[in-house]
Write a protein that holds these residues in place. Structure first.
Motif: not given
Length: 331
Positions: A280-287
């Motif tokens: 998620l972090e690598t692909n720019g997804v905000e948690v």
């Protein structure tokens, strides 16, 4: 006489070779999810373990991504009728067969993998009996990581959920999210990405891993954690008649591989979560995680609505499973 003996020996050898060949069998296993999903990896492990234990006599060919044309909702009948030997089926899709299959996905009934495992242990005999009554055997079941909401924007409040077209994976989710004024609709996994692409849905209820396996970052920017909403299960089930046609050694190899795979899949959740969040972090997804107690209370109230509807449908049998789970949790 010598010629006859040699001929007899040759015939016997040929017959033995034919029998050995006859024992070799290829079994197809259908899975609606990707090969990289936790259940896809588990299926591949299961097939390899069976092949090794039987010295290649039993080959299980795993078909990922619904490649055989079956969705999870099709698996139960396909295996029961003998059109398919083995299937890995999402439990929510079995709710139409028997609502007891919706027990693992009741919102907020469990919030940890340990609790989910206890719930499965108390309910496994009931699930196994349902499969057995339909000419199938339950090989094993294993969990998905906790469910959350994939969307373009955070969905961390009741206001944010209002009117949002959300894909759910079973009736429980549809009831709970609609109780929060969302526009929830149940869709099979194979229909999710096409529905996102056409704008039929705005968000997806699934695990972080489910979204990663289908590159949801191509459509969504956020994954909203909703207090470990649920930890649903997949069930791997096999045709009883196909199983009975195998030799005893082959049967034992399948059962042993199933037990090994079940244990490995349950144990894999922490590492899978760590890898998923790195993706998620690598692909720019905000948690996104809400800290609003009012939102949590609203979610739990919506979960209670789903529980009450489930109990109304399952009656004493459903209540007995809830009671057994709560008794185990109190120990």
């Amino acid at each position: 006489m010598k010629h006859f003996s040699m001929l007899a020996f040759a015939s016997a050898a040929a017959l033995c070779a034919g029998l050995a060949q006859a024992q070799e069998v290829t079994l197809n296993l259908s899975n609606e999810y990707a090969a990289t999903s936790i259940h896809g990896v588990g299926d591949a492990r299961f097939a390899e373990a069976v092949s090794e234990a039987t010295n290649g006599e039993v080959e299980i060919v795993v078909h990922f991504g619904g490649a055989l044309g079956y969705k999870s909702a099709d698996h139960f009948d396909a295996v029961g009728e003998g059109a398919l030997e083995i299937a890995d089926t999402f439990g929510g899709a079995l709710g139409g067969i028997d609502p007891l299959f919706l027990l693992p996905s009741l919102p907020f009934l469990v919030t940890t993998v340990e609790e989910a495992q206890i719930l499965y242990e108390v309910s496994e005999p009931v699930f196994a009996e349902i499969f057995e009554e339909n000419d199938q055997i339950l090989l094993y079941a294993s969990p998905w990581p906790p469910s959350g909401l994939w969307a373009r924007d955070p969905l961390a409040s009741t206001d944010a959920l209002s009117g949002v077209k959300i894909r759910t994976y079973d009736r429980n989710g549809t009831i709970a999210l609609n109780a929060l004024d969302a526009a929830a609709v149940r869709l099979s996994w194979a229909d999710v990405v096409p529905s996102i692409s056409t704008g039929a849905i705005d968000a997806v209820l699934t695990s972080a891993e489910g979204g990663v396996s289908s590159s949801f970052w191509e459509h969504f920017d956020t994954f909203t954690e909703i207090y470990n909403y649920a930890i649903p299960l997949n069930f791997v089930h096999m045709s009883r008649s196909v199983f009975d046609d195998l030799t005893e050694d082959q049967q034992q190899a399948i059962l042993a591989a199933a037990e090994e795979t079940r244990a490995a899949n349950w144990a894999a959740i922490p590492d899978r979560l760590a890898a998923t969040y790195a993706d998620l972090e690598t692909n720019g997804v905000e948690v996104v995680s809400s800290t609003d107690p009012a939102f949590r209370e609203a979610l739990q109230a919506a979960g209670q609505v789903a529980l009450e509807e489930w109990l109304a449908e399952t009656g004493d049998e459903g209540q007995a499973l809830i009671d057994a789970f709560q008794a185990r949790m109190a120990q």
